[in-house]
Design a protein around this motif. Structure first.
Motif, PDB file in Angstrom:
ATOM      1  N   HIS A 168       1.019  -1.576  -0.168  1.00 51.81           N
ATOM      2  CA  HIS A 168       0.213  -0.345  -0.199  1.00 51.81           C
ATOM      3  C   HIS A 168       0.775   1.360  -0.182  1.00 51.81           C
ATOM      4  O   HIS A 168       0.466   2.521   0.263  1.00 51.81           O
ATOM      5  N   ARG A 213       1.818   2.248   2.645  1.00 55.37           N
ATOM      6  CA  ARG A 213       2.264   3.452   3.873  1.00 55.37           C
ATOM      7  C   ARG A 213       2.902   3.027   5.572  1.00 55.37           C
ATOM      8  O   ARG A 213       3.011   4.064   6.136  1.00 55.37           O
ATOM      9  N   ARG A 252       2.911  -2.777 -10.124  1.00 52.87           N
ATOM     10  CA  ARG A 252       1.825  -3.524  -8.762  1.00 52.87           C
ATOM     11  C   ARG A 252       0.854  -4.291  -9.892  1.00 52.87           C
ATOM     12  O   ARG A 252       0.454  -5.325  -9.815  1.00 52.87           O
ATOM     13  N   PRO A 310      -2.850   4.613  -3.386  1.00 51.31           N
ATOM     14  CA  PRO A 310      -1.911   3.465  -1.754  1.00 51.31           C
ATOM     15  C   PRO A 310      -2.984   2.832  -1.792  1.00 51.31           C
ATOM     16  O   PRO A 310      -2.904   1.532  -1.093  1.00 51.31           O
ATOM     17  N   ASP A 311      -4.530   2.989  -1.403  1.00 43.63           N
ATOM     18  CA  ASP A 311      -5.414   1.861  -1.331  1.00 43.63           C
ATOM     19  C   ASP A 311      -5.831   0.548  -1.792  1.00 43.63           C
ATOM     20  O   ASP A 311      -7.037   0.081  -1.374  1.00 43.63           O
ATOM     21  N   ARG A 365      -6.499  -3.082  -2.577  1.00 45.52           N
ATOM     22  CA  ARG A 365      -6.315  -4.316  -2.132  1.00 45.52           C
ATOM     23  C   ARG A 365      -4.584  -5.210  -2.687  1.00 45.52           C
ATOM     24  O   ARG A 365      -4.948  -5.295  -3.934  1.00 45.52           O
ATOM     25  N   PRO A 366      -4.196  -6.006  -2.416  1.00 43.38           N
ATOM     26  CA  PRO A 366      -2.914  -7.012  -2.531  1.00 43.38           C
ATOM     27  C   PRO A 366      -4.056  -8.059  -2.893  1.00 43.38           C
ATOM     28  O   PRO A 366      -2.945  -8.156  -3.754  1.00 43.38           O
TER      29      PRO A 366
END
Length: 635
Positions: free
Chosen positions: A377, A379, A575, A624-625, A627-628
């Motif tokens: 993310h 973060r 990503r 950033p948010d 989901r993986p």
């Protein structure tokens, strides 16, 4: 036919002490259990009985009998013959005898080569003799098998001991030639004993594109070729005419293996022409192919040479100068290149740095900076890579790319290893007590660092001293340091893994990379090289290769870290490939340990808020948010 009584049979006294092991008698007939146990006991067996399937399987597991006698008509709950189950479940290849009461029983048993038939009438006197002989043969076979295993283990131990002895003597176990350190010692001795009209010279031979041989025919064949290469070089040096200058004057020469596919030749020469002549002879010698199981393998070699310029310079400098000449020859695409004395400024700086490096550690001029590795993310700081820095009070910052090759050519690399390992593990212990600190520290070790001293023991002692768990440490090895290397470096890597340390392969995916390394090594992480990360966004070929590399790694359950991140667009692209960790100046340059948390890295959160805002307006940006689990595992 009536069964024989005890007084009717004379049993050999040897049978009572034969030590034949345990016999398992499986039958529901109490009469056969009684007579079978009596005669098998007399034959020298420790007899156990079983009357059902459960007891039979339990005894097979617990007792490991050498002989099993089972009734052909006993079956399990599925209707399957019990003797078939015994054949599957037996240990130590136990002998199996089947009691058959009818022709149909014998037909069923005859289909199994490993089962022997005992047919009605059941004469246990005769059966016991037959079973005894079979058990004795079985025990002999087991003893022979154990002896073979012991012999194999002894041979492996002897081979390992021989390699250890050779390593202690500075001899390369694959080629039988002096290793790098011993070769350097030869240079120092020759310099002291050289005649007034001669001086030491080093000729370094590098095998070109040897990784293609390893990738094509395998490392085993590659090692055979290296062994033959060394033998041919040694035979060439023994030729009378090669080193002869005149009827009364002869050159001296010593060969050594100075790196994975580099061989050194130490000469005592009077002029450069002698080196040229020997280099020409070597070049002609290695134009002939090498043979491996009938397959011809051709090699091309490039050479670099250097003569002793300064008598005060360390012996390792002469080898280093010859290796510099070798690299220059490769850049110029010529077979032989001599070290150019006009590069004296660079050489003088190298000597100055080497001299200063001896005092850098005692004077606390070396320190570690840490670059954060961010989670999926972006973060949290999940890890940090420790980067060695040298801040000299007069010269200023000296790059590791400049001073580490110098350290690796000397014994200084062992001192640097001790400093770096101790400092990294001390920092890991401190961060373990800190909220929001990285969970692991990555430490990049070169081939020379892995092979210098006992790096494994250094880590073991430091981990114990600071009460740090090994999985807080990640050792990174560059892919280029693993290609064309001896088995010794792989032994060190497996020993590190044995400590519990996480392992990563760094700079993966550039040059002549080998996917086989992902399968051979006990890796946890793959780090994608910045050249791959920084490839043009619209380069479809590069994008496909990068995504393919990541997909292979992810299919092997490896974490993938992208290095050299400079923009949010790169993050989104990576990503999509499947990378799950990111590192680069986009987040933070290397900083002091005290600065390494998500709250203290300047501007980190602002960068991610900005990226999210850009995406809200429809522009391409890192989110950033996300989901993986949404990331793809394939290209």
């Amino acid at each position: 036919m009536p069964l024989a009584r005890d007084k009717d049979v004379a049993v050999s006294p040897d049978l009572y002490s034969a030590g034949l092991g345990t016999a398992l008698l499986v039958t529901g007939s109490s009469k056969q259990q009684s007579w079978g146990k009596r005669w098998l006991s007399r034959a020298g067996f420790d007899v156990k009985g079983a009357a059902n399937v459960d007891d039979t399987l339990r005894h097979l597991a617990d007792m490991r009998p050498s002989v099993v006698i089972v009734d052909a008509r006993m079956r399990d709950v599925t209707g399957r013959s019990l003797f078939e189950l015994v054949l599957e479940k037996r240990r130590n290849n136990a002998c199996v005898f089947v009691l058959c009461k009818s022709a149909r029983d014998m037909e069923d048993v005859a289909r199994h080569e490993d089962a022997e038939i005992l047919r009605k009438p059941f004469n246990w006197q005769l059966f016991s003799q037959r079973i005894m002989r079979a058990a004795a043969m079985h025990n002999m076979q087991q003893e022979l098998l154990h002896a073979r295993k012991a012999l194999t283990a002894a041979r492996l131990d002897a081979t390992s001991a021989q390699r250890h002895v050779l390593a202690m003597r500075g001899i390369d176990s694959l080629t039988g030639l002096p290793g790098r350190e011993r070769f350097i010692n030869h240079i120092a001795r020759l310099r002291k004993s050289a005649a007034e009209n001669s001086s030491p010279a080093v000729l370094v031979l590098g095998i070109d594109r040897f990784d293609l041989i390893n990738d094509t025919v395998g490392h085993a064949v590659g090692n055979q070729v290296l062994h033959q290469f060394a033998e041919r070089l040694h035979a060439l040096l023994e030729k009378d005419d090669l080193l002869s200058l005149s009827d009364t004057s002869t050159l001296t020469a010593t060969a050594g293996r100075v790196a994975g596919v580099r061989f050194g030749l130490l000469l005592s020469v009077t002029n450069v022409d002698e080196i040229q002549r020997i280099a020409d002879a070597i070049g002609s010698c290695f134009e002939r192919p090498f043979d491996s199981d009938g397959q011809s393998i051709y090699l091309s070699i490039t050479m670099g040479a250097a003569c002793m310029i300064d008598d005060r310079a360390p012996a390792c400098n002469l080898l280093g100068l010859a290796e510099q000449a070798l690299e220059e020859a490769r850049r110029a695409n010529v077979r032989l290149e001599f070290f150019d004395p006009s590069s004296a400024n660079q050489r003088a700086r190298s000597l100055m740095i080497e001299d200063m490096l001896h005092t850098a550690l005692p004077r606390r001029q070396l320190n570690l900076a840490y670059q954060p590795i961010m989670d999926f993310h972006g973060r949290s700081v999940v890890a940090a890579e420790a980067l060695l820095r040298w801040s000299h009070p007069e010269i200023g910052e000296i790059a590791p790319d400049e001073f580490m090759p110098i350290a690796e050519r000397t014994d200084l690399v062992s001192d640097i290893n001790e400093f770096v390992v101790e400092e990294v593990i001390r920092q890991a212990a401190e961060w373990a007590q800190t909220v929001d600190a990285p969970g692991r520290i990555a430490l990049n070790l070169s081939y020379a660092q892995l092979m210098a001293g006992n790096i494994v023991e250094l880590m073991r002692q430091s981990l114990s001293r600071h009460s740090v768990t090994a999985d807080q440490l990640q050792v990174e090895v560059r892919e280029s340091d693993l290609l064309n290397r001896s088995e010794s470096v792989f032994d060190v890597i497996y020993q590190l893994k044995g400590l519990g340390v996480k392992l990563a392969i760094d700079q993966f995916g550039t040059g002549a990379f080998s996917v086989a390394l992902l399968e051979q090594l006990p890796l946890d992480t793959v780090k994608i090289e910045r050249l791959r990360v920084n490839a043009p966004r619209h380069d479809r070929r590069s994008d496909a290769i990068g995504a393919g590399i990541v997909a292979i790694a992810r299919r092997l359950d490896l974490s993938v870290t992208a290095v050299g991140i400079e923009s949010d667009a790169q993050i989104q692209r990576l990503r999509n490939w499947g990378c799950n960790e990111f590192q680069g100046n986009f987040f933070s340059p290397p900083v002091a340990a005290s600065q390494l948390t998500a709250d203290t890295i300047p501007g980190m959160k602002d960068r991610f808020r900005s990226a999210a805002a850009l995406r809200a307006t429809g522009r391409h940006a890192f989110v950033p948010d996300m989901r993986p689990e949404s990331r793809p595992l394939t290209a």
